[in-house]
Design a protein around this motif. Structure first.
Motif, PDB file in Angstrom:
ATOM      1  N   ALA A  23       0.807  -1.213   0.000  1.00 54.76           N
ATOM      2  CA  ALA A  23       0.000   0.000   0.000  1.00 54.76           C
ATOM      3  C   ALA A  23       0.841   1.263   0.000  1.00 54.76           C
ATOM      4  N   VAL A  24       2.103   1.176   0.497  1.00 53.55           N
ATOM      5  CA  VAL A  24       2.850   2.408   0.703  1.00 53.55           C
ATOM      6  C   VAL A  24       4.035   2.557  -0.221  1.00 53.55           C
ATOM      7  N   VAL A  25       4.434   1.515  -0.929  1.00 59.40           N
ATOM      8  CA  VAL A  25       5.614   1.604  -1.777  1.00 59.40           C
ATOM      9  C   VAL A  25       5.191   1.843  -3.211  1.00 59.40           C
ATOM     10  N   PRO A  26       5.588   2.947  -3.821  1.00 53.91           N
ATOM     11  CA  PRO A  26       5.185   3.217  -5.185  1.00 53.91           C
ATOM     12  C   PRO A  26       5.750   2.194  -6.145  1.00 53.91           C
ATOM     13  N   ASP A  27       5.000   1.861  -7.193  1.00 52.50           N
ATOM     14  CA  ASP A  27       5.414   0.871  -8.180  1.00 52.50           C
ATOM     15  C   ASP A  27       5.727   1.572  -9.485  1.00 52.50           C
ATOM     16  N   ALA A  28       6.679   2.497  -9.419  1.00 55.60           N
ATOM     17  CA  ALA A  28       7.036   3.266 -10.606  1.00 55.60           C
ATOM     18  C   ALA A  28       8.287   2.701 -11.231  1.00 55.60           C
ATOM     19  N   GLY A  29       8.328   2.616 -12.543  1.00 58.04           N
ATOM     20  CA  GLY A  29       9.481   2.057 -13.235  1.00 58.04           C
ATOM     21  C   GLY A  29      10.569   3.094 -13.406  1.00 58.04           C
ATOM     22  N   ALA A  30      11.773   2.606 -13.658  1.00 54.18           N
ATOM     23  CA  ALA A  30      12.895   3.494 -13.908  1.00 54.18           C
ATOM     24  C   ALA A  30      13.026   3.726 -15.399  1.00 54.18           C
ATOM     25  N   SER A  31      13.127   4.967 -15.794  1.00 53.63           N
ATOM     26  CA  SER A  31      13.287   5.266 -17.205  1.00 53.63           C
ATOM     27  C   SER A  31      14.732   5.051 -17.615  1.00 53.63           C
ATOM     28  N   ALA A  32      14.938   4.777 -18.894  1.00 56.90           N
ATOM     29  CA  ALA A  32      16.289   4.570 -19.403  1.00 56.90           C
ATOM     30  C   ALA A  32      17.045   5.890 -19.344  1.00 56.90           C
ATOM     31  N   MET A  33      18.250   5.863 -18.773  1.00 50.95           N
ATOM     32  CA  MET A  33      19.042   7.072 -18.623  1.00 50.95           C
ATOM     33  C   MET A  33      20.475   6.792 -19.054  1.00 50.95           C
ATOM     34  N   PRO A  34      20.737   6.678 -20.355  1.00 51.99           N
ATOM     35  CA  PRO A  34      22.065   6.300 -20.818  1.00 51.99           C
ATOM     36  C   PRO A  34      23.148   7.277 -20.400  1.00 51.99           C
ATOM     37  N   SER A  35      22.794   8.569 -20.192  1.00 46.97           N
ATOM     38  CA  SER A  35      23.802   9.553 -19.819  1.00 46.97           C
ATOM     39  C   SER A  35      23.695   9.928 -18.344  1.00 46.97           C
ATOM     40  N   ALA A  36      23.016   9.107 -17.552  1.00 45.46           N
ATOM     41  CA  ALA A  36      22.800   9.415 -16.137  1.00 45.46           C
ATOM     42  C   ALA A  36      24.122   9.443 -15.377  1.00 45.46           C
ATOM     43  N   ASP A  37      24.173  10.291 -14.352  1.00 46.42           N
ATOM     44  CA  ASP A  37      25.332  10.360 -13.471  1.00 46.42           C
ATOM     45  C   ASP A  37      25.236   9.227 -12.464  1.00 46.42           C
ATOM     46  N   LEU A  38      26.039   8.199 -12.635  1.00 49.63           N
ATOM     47  CA  LEU A  38      26.003   7.059 -11.730  1.00 49.63           C
ATOM     48  C   LEU A  38      27.193   7.032 -10.772  1.00 49.63           C
ATOM     49  N   ARG A  39      27.971   8.106 -10.775  1.00 52.30           N
ATOM     50  CA  ARG A  39      29.064   8.229  -9.801  1.00 52.30           C
ATOM     51  C   ARG A  39      28.640   9.039  -8.585  1.00 52.30           C
ATOM     52  N   TRP A  40      27.393   9.424  -8.537  1.00 58.41           N
ATOM     53  CA  TRP A  40      26.918  10.323  -7.493  1.00 58.41           C
ATOM     54  C   TRP A  40      27.176   9.813  -6.072  1.00 58.41           C
ATOM     55  N   PRO A  41      27.137   8.482  -5.782  1.00 61.14           N
ATOM     56  CA  PRO A  41      27.384   8.081  -4.390  1.00 61.14           C
ATOM     57  C   PRO A  41      28.753   8.502  -3.868  1.00 61.14           C
ATOM     58  N   LEU A  42      29.724   8.685  -4.769  1.00 60.44           N
ATOM     59  CA  LEU A  42      31.061   9.091  -4.342  1.00 60.44           C
ATOM     60  C   LEU A  42      31.063  10.508  -3.767  1.00 60.44           C
ATOM     61  N   ARG A  43      30.050  11.298  -4.128  1.00 63.78           N
ATOM     62  CA  ARG A  43      29.962  12.685  -3.650  1.00 63.78           C
ATOM     63  C   ARG A  43      28.894  12.863  -2.580  1.00 63.78           C
ATOM     64  N   GLU A  44      28.300  11.763  -2.144  1.00 57.92           N
ATOM     65  CA  GLU A  44      27.190  11.825  -1.191  1.00 57.92           C
ATOM     66  C   GLU A  44      27.714  11.682   0.242  1.00 57.92           C
ATOM     67  N   PRO A  45      27.688  12.741   1.051  1.00 58.74           N
ATOM     68  CA  PRO A  45      28.215  12.641   2.413  1.00 58.74           C
ATOM     69  C   PRO A  45      27.556  11.534   3.233  1.00 58.74           C
ATOM     70  N   ASP A  46      26.260  11.312   3.036  1.00 58.17           N
ATOM     71  CA  ASP A  46      25.556  10.298   3.813  1.00 58.17           C
ATOM     72  C   ASP A  46      25.980   8.879   3.465  1.00 58.17           C
ATOM     73  N   LEU A  47      26.685   8.707   2.338  1.00 60.05           N
ATOM     74  CA  LEU A  47      27.158   7.379   1.934  1.00 60.05           C
ATOM     75  C   LEU A  47      28.670   7.241   2.078  1.00 60.05           C
ATOM     76  N   ALA A  48      29.277   8.166   2.811  1.00 62.93           N
ATOM     77  CA  ALA A  48      30.733   8.163   2.941  1.00 62.93           C
ATOM     78  C   ALA A  48      31.263   6.908   3.619  1.00 62.93           C
ATOM     79  N   ALA A  49      30.443   6.284   4.465  1.00 62.40           N
ATOM     80  CA  ALA A  49      30.874   5.057   5.145  1.00 62.40           C
ATOM     81  C   ALA A  49      30.616   3.820   4.291  1.00 62.40           C
ATOM     82  N   GLY A  50      30.090   4.022   3.086  1.00 61.38           N
ATOM     83  CA  GLY A  50      29.799   2.909   2.200  1.00 61.38           C
ATOM     84  C   GLY A  50      28.309   2.706   2.028  1.00 61.38           C
TER      85      GLY A  50
END
Length: 223
Positions: A23-50
């Motif tokens: 009931a609470v989790v949206p069922d939305a699909g991910a659109s194709a993003m060939p040029s998407a920035d997928l290095r973003w976790p490296l710049r995310e302070p909240d993910l600095a511990a992994g």
């Protein structure tokens, strides 16, 4: 996290509750993003511990929770799930993970956790389906797993790229080369290439925007 310790206390005293995952989790699909920035976790302070991202095919979040023996706590947004970024600190007996849905895949998101690459947990979860997981530690070293029907097909550790295994590693070489996990300088910075590999194999592009717009079930899972 401190907030997670408080939630664990509520769970143990029987005061925590949560609405049904369907009931609470949206069922939305991910659109194709060939040029998407997928290095973003490296710049995310909240993910600095992994972090660890695990994609489970063909199960809803509720089904994943049931098979993990998990306990639903509450519904949260991305900022609540990963901030302030200390992940599993102080949680010796339980994982804290967030679950959301992308079409036919359920994402298990962790900051500083390793549930998705703990084989005794994900092997049973993969029965009759495929599970893909990528974990990055605090140093940026990454581990990529592909498991199907209880069998590890691929186990790649960027720290030892010359020694990678699984029962069918050769089947993934073209996709890994295309993603940048094999050859070139990206081997030492595997996050972007690994998320590109996941997108290619699942159709789920894990950009920050995709993760930030979703609602998650915060769940505890016994270690």
């Amino acid at each position: 996290m401190k907030r997670r310790s408080a939630l664990l206390l509520l769970t143990l005293t029987g005061l925590a509750g949560c609405a049904d995952a369907e009931a609470v989790v949206p069922d939305a699909g991910a659109s194709a993003m060939p040029s998407a920035d997928l290095r973003w976790p490296l710049r995310e302070p909240d993910l600095a511990a992994g972090f660890c991202f695990t994609l489970v095919q063909g199960f809803t979040p509720k089904q994943v929770i049931d098979r993990l023996g998990g306990k639903e706590l509450e519904r949260v947004k991305w900022a609540q799930l990963v901030g302030p970024g200390d992940g599993e600190a102080g949680a010796a007996r339980r994982y804290f993970v967030g679950l959301t849905r992308f079409d036919d895949w359920t994402l298990i998101a962790e900051d500083a956790g390793d549930l998705g690459v703990t084989e005794e947990i994900v092997r049973p979860l993969s029965e009759g389906r495929r599970v893909l997981a990528y974990r990055s530690d605090a140093t940026g070293r990454g581990r990529l797993l592909v498991i199907e029907d209880g069998e590890v097909l691929l186990d790649f550790d960027s720290g030892t790229p010359e020694r990678w295994g699984g029962s069918q590693p050769g089947d993934f070489v073209p996709a890994m080369r295309t993603a940048g996990l094999l050859g070139g300088t990206d081997v030492t910075e595997p996050t972007g290439p690994a998320l590109s590999f996941l997108a290619d194999r699942t159709g789920v592009t894990l950009t920050r925007e995709q993760l930030n717009e979703r609602t998650y079930l915060l769940v505890t899972v016994p270690k």
